[in-house]
Design a protein around this motif. Structure first.
Motif, PDB file in Angstrom:
ATOM      1  N   PHE A  75       0.807  -1.217   0.000  1.00 20.37           N
ATOM      2  CA  PHE A  75       0.000   0.000   0.000  1.00 20.37           C
ATOM      3  C   PHE A  75       0.844   1.273   0.000  1.00 20.37           C
ATOM      4  O   PHE A  75       0.325   2.363  -0.206  1.00 20.37           O
ATOM      5  CB  PHE A  75      -0.940   0.024   1.211  1.00 20.37           C
ATOM      6  CG  PHE A  75      -0.233   0.188   2.527  1.00 20.37           C
ATOM      7  CD1 PHE A  75      -0.059   1.444   3.087  1.00 20.37           C
ATOM      8  CD2 PHE A  75       0.279  -0.917   3.193  1.00 20.37           C
ATOM      9  CE1 PHE A  75       0.611   1.591   4.299  1.00 20.37           C
ATOM     10  CE2 PHE A  75       0.942  -0.773   4.398  1.00 20.37           C
ATOM     11  CZ  PHE A  75       1.110   0.490   4.950  1.00 20.37           C
TER      12      PHE A  75
ATOM     13  N   GLU B 162      -5.095   4.722  -1.815  1.00 19.35           N
ATOM     14  CA  GLU B 162      -6.375   5.208  -1.304  1.00 19.35           C
ATOM     15  C   GLU B 162      -7.017   4.095  -0.489  1.00 19.35           C
ATOM     16  O   GLU B 162      -6.880   2.913  -0.791  1.00 19.35           O
ATOM     17  CB  GLU B 162      -7.298   5.589  -2.459  1.00 19.35           C
ATOM     18  CG  GLU B 162      -6.812   6.771  -3.259  1.00 19.35           C
ATOM     19  CD  GLU B 162      -7.770   7.104  -4.396  1.00 19.35           C
ATOM     20  OE1 GLU B 162      -8.992   6.938  -4.230  1.00 19.35           O
ATOM     21  OE2 GLU B 162      -7.269   7.517  -5.449  1.00 19.35           O
ATOM     22  N   THR B 163      -7.754   4.479   0.533  1.00 15.23           N
ATOM     23  CA  THR B 163      -8.442   3.480   1.344  1.00 15.23           C
ATOM     24  C   THR B 163      -9.707   3.005   0.630  1.00 15.23           C
ATOM     25  O   THR B 163     -10.247   3.698  -0.236  1.00 15.23           O
ATOM     26  CB  THR B 163      -8.811   4.053   2.724  1.00 15.23           C
ATOM     27  OG1 THR B 163      -9.656   5.189   2.533  1.00 15.23           O
ATOM     28  CG2 THR B 163      -7.570   4.446   3.498  1.00 15.23           C
ATOM     29  N   GLY B 164     -10.147   1.822   0.983  1.00 11.79           N
ATOM     30  CA  GLY B 164     -11.408   1.288   0.476  1.00 11.79           C
ATOM     31  C   GLY B 164     -11.329   0.579  -0.855  1.00 11.79           C
ATOM     32  O   GLY B 164     -12.357   0.171  -1.394  1.00 11.79           O
TER      33      GLY B 164
ATOM     34  N   PRO C 233      -5.278  -2.063  -3.288  1.00  9.99           N
ATOM     35  CA  PRO C 233      -4.203  -1.132  -3.663  1.00  9.99           C
ATOM     36  C   PRO C 233      -3.204  -1.676  -4.669  1.00  9.99           C
ATOM     37  O   PRO C 233      -2.377  -0.920  -5.191  1.00  9.99           O
ATOM     38  CB  PRO C 233      -3.510  -0.885  -2.321  1.00  9.99           C
ATOM     39  CG  PRO C 233      -3.689  -2.168  -1.579  1.00  9.99           C
ATOM     40  CD  PRO C 233      -5.063  -2.661  -1.965  1.00  9.99           C
TER      41      PRO C 233
END
Length: 192
Positions: free
Chosen positions: A97, A119-121, A124
């Motif tokens: 990440f 970015e989160t969610g 990655p």
């Protein structure tokens, strides 16, 4: 005070240490005369007894001769969720990440910093791989200290994203692992 007994030798099993101990060979000053010691143990003993570092100048020169500008100093980070977060992931799969790199185009050049954080969610991996390829495209040498994890991550990315395989392989081919001179005791001090 630095301890100098057989039990302080690295990369030696307890059984081997006990064998020396049973023969009355406890201290480095006694072990220095033992012919069946590995070269790495002799280096460790000599560095401790004579209080000076060991350097295999030829091996170090050969190792350093492969380093070419532009240099990139690279570190990657990954997490391993127990429960897969994204479709197609497995439990405890490494998900890269973040990476951070410093670029030096010549000996006299200033160091430039680049990084990527996912970015989160979202998974990655692909964005990580694309950013890594873009950032390292100029690299002649990529220096990493203890590159095991980075190579595992790159291998996993190559297997997952076949269209990026060749670009990721080019990155791997340029990696020089900075742990090698120390693992091989080409450079060693008693504090190591």
């Amino acid at each position: 005070m630095l301890s100098v007994s057989v039990f302080d030798l690295t990369e030696m099993s307890l059984n081997e240490k006990m064998s020396f101990y049973d023969k009355g060979l406890l201290y480095f000053s006694e072990l220095i005369k033992v012919h069946e010691l590995k070269q790495s143990h002799k280096i460790q003993i000599q560095a401790a007894l004579y209080n000076r570092p060991h350097a295999d100048v030829k091996a170090l020169k050969d190792y350093l001769s492969d380093i070419r500008y532009p240099l990139f100093f690279l570190d990657m980070e990954a997490f391993m969720p127990a429960v897969p977060l994204f479709k197609g992931n497995k439990p405890y799969q490494h998900l890269p990440f973040l990476f951070s790199t410093h670029k030096k185009i010549s000996n006299d050049a200033a160091i430039e910093h680049y990084d990527f954080i996912a970015e989160t969610g979202m998974d990655p991996r692909r964005q990580f791989a694309l950013a890594l390829i873009q950032t390292l495209q100029e690299a002649e040498t990529i220096l990493i200290y203890d590159a095991k994890m980075e190579n595992q991550l790159l291998n996993a990315l190559k297997n997952e994203f076949y269209d990026l395989h060749d670009s990721l392989q080019k990155i791997q081919n340029k990696i020089i692992d900075l742990i090698i001179p120390f693992e091989n005791k080409w450079y060693y001090t008693k504090k190591m």
